[in-house]
Design an enzyme around this catalytic site. Structure first.
Site, PDB file in Angstrom:
ATOM      1  N   ASN A 183      -4.650  18.441  -8.148  1.00 44.06           N
ATOM      2  CA  ASN A 183      -4.818  19.860  -7.875  1.00 44.06           C
ATOM      3  C   ASN A 183      -3.385  20.959  -8.041  1.00 44.06           C
ATOM      4  O   ASN A 183      -1.899  20.673  -7.790  1.00 44.06           O
ATOM      5  CB  ASN A 183      -5.210  20.021  -6.631  1.00 44.06           C
ATOM      6  CG  ASN A 183      -4.075  20.138  -5.755  1.00 44.06           C
ATOM      7  OD1 ASN A 183      -3.244  21.682  -4.962  1.00 44.06           O
ATOM      8  ND2 ASN A 183      -3.289  18.761  -4.951  1.00 44.06           N
ATOM      9  N   ASN A 222       4.287  22.231   7.871  1.00 38.46           N
ATOM     10  CA  ASN A 222       3.993  22.102   5.393  1.00 38.46           C
ATOM     11  C   ASN A 222       5.079  22.046   5.279  1.00 38.46           C
ATOM     12  O   ASN A 222       5.662  23.108   4.670  1.00 38.46           O
ATOM     13  CB  ASN A 222       2.659  22.886   5.466  1.00 38.46           C
ATOM     14  CG  ASN A 222       2.739  21.846   4.010  1.00 38.46           C
ATOM     15  OD1 ASN A 222       2.964  21.366   3.255  1.00 38.46           O
ATOM     16  ND2 ASN A 222       1.572  22.378   3.397  1.00 38.46           N
ATOM     17  N   SER A 237       6.137  20.349   2.790  1.00 38.90           N
ATOM     18  CA  SER A 237       5.689  19.238   1.357  1.00 38.90           C
ATOM     19  C   SER A 237       5.366  20.182   0.283  1.00 38.90           C
ATOM     20  O   SER A 237       4.297  19.131  -0.778  1.00 38.90           O
ATOM     21  CB  SER A 237       5.674  17.737   2.271  1.00 38.90           C
ATOM     22  OG  SER A 237       4.334  18.474   3.110  1.00 38.90           O
ATOM     23  N   CYS A 238       4.182  20.976   0.830  1.00 38.50           N
ATOM     24  CA  CYS A 238       3.083  21.604  -0.596  1.00 38.50           C
ATOM     25  C   CYS A 238       4.409  22.111  -1.991  1.00 38.50           C
ATOM     26  O   CYS A 238       5.051  21.748  -1.988  1.00 38.50           O
ATOM     27  CB  CYS A 238       2.484  22.576   0.333  1.00 38.50           C
ATOM     28  SG  CYS A 238       1.719  23.370  -1.149  1.00 38.50           S
ATOM     29  N   ASN A 265       2.031  13.639   1.741  1.00 36.44           N
ATOM     30  CA  ASN A 265       1.431  14.877   0.989  1.00 36.44           C
ATOM     31  C   ASN A 265       1.057  14.115  -0.425  1.00 36.44           C
ATOM     32  O   ASN A 265       1.815  13.355  -0.863  1.00 36.44           O
ATOM     33  CB  ASN A 265       2.162  16.194   1.170  1.00 36.44           C
ATOM     34  CG  ASN A 265       1.150  17.786   1.112  1.00 36.44           C
ATOM     35  OD1 ASN A 265       0.559  17.706   0.220  1.00 36.44           O
ATOM     36  ND2 ASN A 265       2.026  18.337   1.501  1.00 36.44           N
ATOM     37  N   CYS A 277     -17.547 -19.110 -12.916  1.00 38.68           N
ATOM     38  CA  CYS A 277     -16.854 -18.860 -14.317  1.00 38.68           C
ATOM     39  C   CYS A 277     -17.733 -18.365 -15.369  1.00 38.68           C
ATOM     40  O   CYS A 277     -18.805 -19.130 -15.280  1.00 38.68           O
ATOM     41  CB  CYS A 277     -15.984 -19.820 -14.614  1.00 38.68           C
ATOM     42  SG  CYS A 277     -15.174 -19.681 -16.135  1.00 38.68           S
ATOM     43  N   CYS A 311      -8.516 -15.166 -18.346  1.00 41.62           N
ATOM     44  CA  CYS A 311      -7.435 -15.122 -17.706  1.00 41.62           C
ATOM     45  C   CYS A 311      -6.938 -15.925 -18.388  1.00 41.62           C
ATOM     46  O   CYS A 311      -5.472 -16.155 -18.441  1.00 41.62           O
ATOM     47  CB  CYS A 311      -7.904 -16.695 -16.395  1.00 41.62           C
ATOM     48  SG  CYS A 311      -9.161 -18.638 -17.626  1.00 41.62           S
ATOM     49  N   CYS A 347      -2.545 -14.623 -19.381  1.00 36.78           N
ATOM     50  CA  CYS A 347      -1.376 -15.813 -19.493  1.00 36.78           C
ATOM     51  C   CYS A 347      -0.755 -15.919 -20.358  1.00 36.78           C
ATOM     52  O   CYS A 347       0.169 -16.583 -20.075  1.00 36.78           O
ATOM     53  CB  CYS A 347      -2.253 -17.437 -18.607  1.00 36.78           C
ATOM     54  SG  CYS A 347      -1.133 -18.617 -18.176  1.00 36.78           S
ATOM     55  N   CYS A 364       2.481 -23.440 -14.902  1.00 40.39           N
ATOM     56  CA  CYS A 364       2.144 -22.324 -14.218  1.00 40.39           C
ATOM     57  C   CYS A 364       3.262 -22.229 -12.948  1.00 40.39           C
ATOM     58  O   CYS A 364       4.146 -23.233 -12.517  1.00 40.39           O
ATOM     59  CB  CYS A 364       0.728 -22.672 -13.369  1.00 40.39           C
ATOM     60  SG  CYS A 364       0.398 -21.710 -12.164  1.00 40.39           S
TER      61      CYS A 364
END
Length: 500
Positions: A171, A229, A231-232, A296, A440, A446, A450, A473
């Site tokens: 915003n 405020n 932090s705006c 914020n 599965c 996977c 991997c 692994c």
């Protein structure tokens, strides 16, 4: 507790309608409300609302025919799954009241932890009144100031996920465009009609005199507490907004000015556009703040158009850095919250947490890291005030399941397990993944992840089922995260690494 049977993936085409036709077509259930329970991680409470016997067993599903996406949402199937898969796993019945949710801000009672945060969602009398009627405990009113506000159009943009829902939201909106006198009148009217609801007045001044005067007027006109405020990210010109939050000296001075103007609790809202928040937070405490609000929005640029080369939202051929919010910022918010909660110099200060809260489970994470109240904006902008129903009922059921007597007993329970450095973590064992072969589908995702992003430890056998090579692994669990079927989990088996 977190082994969910139904997820958003099961109802992707549901539009989460207002005055949903599916519920209007059903004489036995409120399918729209139950579907929202699934969407907002609240499937257990949804399942507990099902009557016995289940009315969908012999139903011809008029709800699906009435759906705005006719036949695209498997409503009947989802209702049956709630009964068959979720209901048997209910540990306790949902509480009959909301007493477990009662908390406070600096000693002032809250009927539940949930407030609207300072933004457009809490910017008029009508909006705040409707939020109170919906069940929100309070509002942090959109930041009040004494200078002219002229908004740009458009002023919002977003990043969406596979479901079409907003993941990250930007915003470039500024502060309240009502005069101070108009906002004070709103406070008086709200307090007169809703005396038990909490009004947190967000303010921003241009100098010490303005901070002091705004605080004085807010207290005189019914505010229960004040949020400063600092932090705006959209109000930086002339030393406003996050410019202040990046300067601890200014934070202390302006907090002290607001304290001179009011005796009610004061919460400072430092900026997250810094490496650490503690310096500004400690400065606010020295200035007289009783608590903190975090976080914020975060400075951002999103959505650069590949043809016009303008980022979004584009305003007459230009855009600007704006504030980023939504579920995507939650990990950053939690990091700052843990920093504040673990700082011994801030002990005893109330923390009001925000930043990406959509579900009760999101809210719980903030509570476990030290927040005693929770503020929400972006999820309300997307889904409406009605989300408070699932926020409250989901958290209420969790507290009952865990045997808590109050939500305040959960505050900060996760702080001791958070380390500021990965160097403190145990590194001598490997936890292998566990494949749930019955779930599965043999997609091989996977294997791909991997092979190209891990350690080449998974292959598919002739039946297209994953096979693990334990010698390769390392227990990173990338496969657990990428599996579209959630058919891979952590094993309890720990393998001690060889040394040398």
């Amino acid at each position: 507790m977190f082994d969910r049977k139904l997820t958003r993936a099961d109802m992707l085409r549901c539009a989460l309608c207002s005055d949903a036709p599916c519920s209007a077509a059903c004489k036995e259930l409120d399918p729209a409300g139950l579907l929202r329970g699934v969407w907002f991680d609240n499937e257990k409470t949804a399942a507990a609302r099902l009557p016995n016997p289940h009315p969908c067993q012999t139903c011809v599903a008029p709800c699906e025919a009435a759906c705005v996406r006719s036949k695209e949402v498997p409503i009947r199937k989802l209702m049956l799954r709630l009964g068959a898969e979720v209901s048997p796993n209910l540990e306790v019945a949902p509480p009959e009241n909301e007493d477990l949710l009662r908390t406070d801000i600096c000693g002032i009672p809250l009927e539940n932890p949930f407030l609207l945060s300072s933004s457009v969602v809490a910017s008029t009398y009508d909006m705040c009144a409707r939020a109170f009627e919906a069940g929100w405990a309070g509002v942090c009113f959109k930041t009040i100031c004494s200078f002219d506000i002229h908004e740009a159009s458009p002023r919002f943009s977003a990043i969406t996920g596979d479901t079409g829902s907003i993941i990250g939201f930007k915003n470039i909106e500024q502060l309240s465009d009502h005069s101070v006198a108009e906002n004070m009148e709103i406070f008086r009217r709200l307090k007169q009609k809703y005396p038990t609801k909490f009004i947190l007045a967000s303010i921003m001044g241009q100098n010490e005199a303005e901070w002091e005067e705004l605080a004085r007027q807010c207290e005189a006109n019914g505010a229960d507490a004040i949020e400063l405020n600092f932090s705006c990210p959209n109000m930086e010109k002339g030393g406003l907004g996050s410019d202040i939050g990046q300067d601890p000296d200014l934070v202390e001075r302006y907090t002290a000015a607001a304290r001179r103007g009011a005796k009610i609790p004061i919460l400072a809202k430092p900026t997250p556009n810094v490496a650490t928040m503690s310096e500004a937070a400690e400065a606010a405490k020295r200035g007289g703040a009783d608590g903190l609000s975090a976080i914020n929005t975060i400075k951002s640029i999103i959505g650069v158009n590949p043809h016009t080369y303008i980022s979004s939202p584009a305003v007459h051929g230009m855009s600007a850095v704006g504030g980023y919010s939504g579920n995507a910022v939650k990990p950053i918010a939690l990091r700052f919250l843990a920093e504040l909660g673990q700082n011994p110099n801030l002990a005893g200060m109330h923390i009001s947490g925000m930043g990406g809260v959509e579900t009760w489970l999101d809210a719980l994470e903030f509570i476990l890291l030290g927040a005693t109240s929770i503020q929400v904006t972006t999820a309300v902008m997307q889904y409406g005030y009605r989300i408070v129903e699932d926020l409250k009922s989901g958290l209420n059921l969790y507290l009952a399941e865990k045997g808590f007597h109050s939500v305040k007993e959960a505050v900060g329970l996760a702080l001791d397990a958070v380390s500021g450095s990965t160097n403190t973590l145990e590194r001598d064992t490997v936890i292998f993944p566990k494949f749930l072969r019955e779930n599965c589908i043999g997609c091989g995702r996977c294997v791909v992840s991997c092979a190209d992003g891990g350690h080449q430890a998974i292959t598919l056998n002739a039946q297209r089922k994953p096979v693990l090579n334990g010698k390769k692994c390392v227990g990173c669990h990338l496969c657990v995260l990428v599996c579209p079927q959630k058919a891979i989990r952590s094993s309890r088996k720990r393998i001690v690494k060889p040394r040398g």
